[in-house]
Design an enzyme around this catalytic site. Sequence first.
Site, PDB file in Angstrom:
ATOM      1  N   ASP A  83     -35.264 -24.080   1.187  1.00 13.06           N
ATOM      2  CA  ASP A  83     -34.115 -23.222   0.519  1.00 13.06           C
ATOM      3  C   ASP A  83     -34.871 -22.367  -0.517  1.00 13.06           C
ATOM      4  O   ASP A  83     -35.747 -22.666  -1.529  1.00 13.06           O
ATOM      5  CB  ASP A  83     -33.360 -24.214  -0.090  1.00 13.06           C
ATOM      6  CG  ASP A  83     -31.959 -23.518  -0.646  1.00 13.06           C
ATOM      7  OD1 ASP A  83     -32.266 -22.075  -1.188  1.00 13.06           O
ATOM      8  OD2 ASP A  83     -30.683 -23.914  -0.430  1.00 13.06           O
TER       9      ASP A  83
ATOM     10  N   HIS B 150     -32.000 -21.745   2.956  1.00 12.49           N
ATOM     11  CA  HIS B 150     -30.683 -21.700   2.667  1.00 12.49           C
ATOM     12  C   HIS B 150     -29.583 -21.320   3.621  1.00 12.49           C
ATOM     13  O   HIS B 150     -29.890 -20.424   4.453  1.00 12.49           O
ATOM     14  CB  HIS B 150     -30.677 -20.816   1.313  1.00 12.49           C
ATOM     15  CG  HIS B 150     -29.246 -20.487   0.577  1.00 12.49           C
ATOM     16  ND1 HIS B 150     -29.134 -21.625  -0.319  1.00 12.49           N
ATOM     17  CD2 HIS B 150     -28.319 -19.894   0.628  1.00 12.49           C
ATOM     18  CE1 HIS B 150     -27.654 -21.337  -0.741  1.00 12.49           C
ATOM     19  NE2 HIS B 150     -27.396 -20.047  -0.380  1.00 12.49           N
TER      20      HIS B 150
END
Length: 232
Positions: free
Chosen positions: A170, A201
């Site tokens: 992420d 993400h």
Amino acid sequence: MPEITLQASDNSGSFGAYLAMPKQVPAGAVVMIQEIFGVNHAMRSLCDWVADMGFIAICPDLFWRIEPGIDITDGSKEEWDRAFALMNQFDQAKGIEDLKATLAAARVLPGCNGRAGTMGFCLGGRLAFMMATESDSDCNISYYGVGIEGLLDGKDRIHKPLLLHVAEQDRFVSEEARKAMQAALGGMGGVALHVYPGVDHAFARMGGHSWDGRAATIANGRSAELLATTLG
């Protein structure tokens, strides 16, 4: 599109919410919590997916105090800049108030069985964690929530099932933050944290820049199982 109007609990006004109904009722309700792009096509599609699973889905416009009806995508730098500007203006405490109002309204919607949970993405993933610590939601699901490592002091207030989907790569959540979450939440009864290897993400935003079909399918299956278990 199907939309209902909800009243803010502080009597400051009203806000809209996208509503998707299942084919059969009574059913549990899921308060869907938006990303930084507003109640856009991606969020409405997610609501329709939740309704197709047999739940009432309701997605409130959390940016209404800034500008009602935000509906943008991740498709251009201009939209990203606008989304981050909105996030920086957003009052999270008021957002939680609006989510609690939505949760209460969802429980008494025609066709609701009285049970209601939350499912949030990105900013909404953070807010879903906050709802786990600050509301009576029957379950809470967080997809790649940002900044959760700064909220871990509230973990002892988590009393209902909480499911967190975390992307290993992420761009907005550091490895240090992820490990802090794992250390604080690992082993807690009723809390499940899953890390999805090799994804970024927003891996579960279909059509988005980081979509990953395998990780999304696994995560969504876990979400569906929790909703079915807790909401009926």
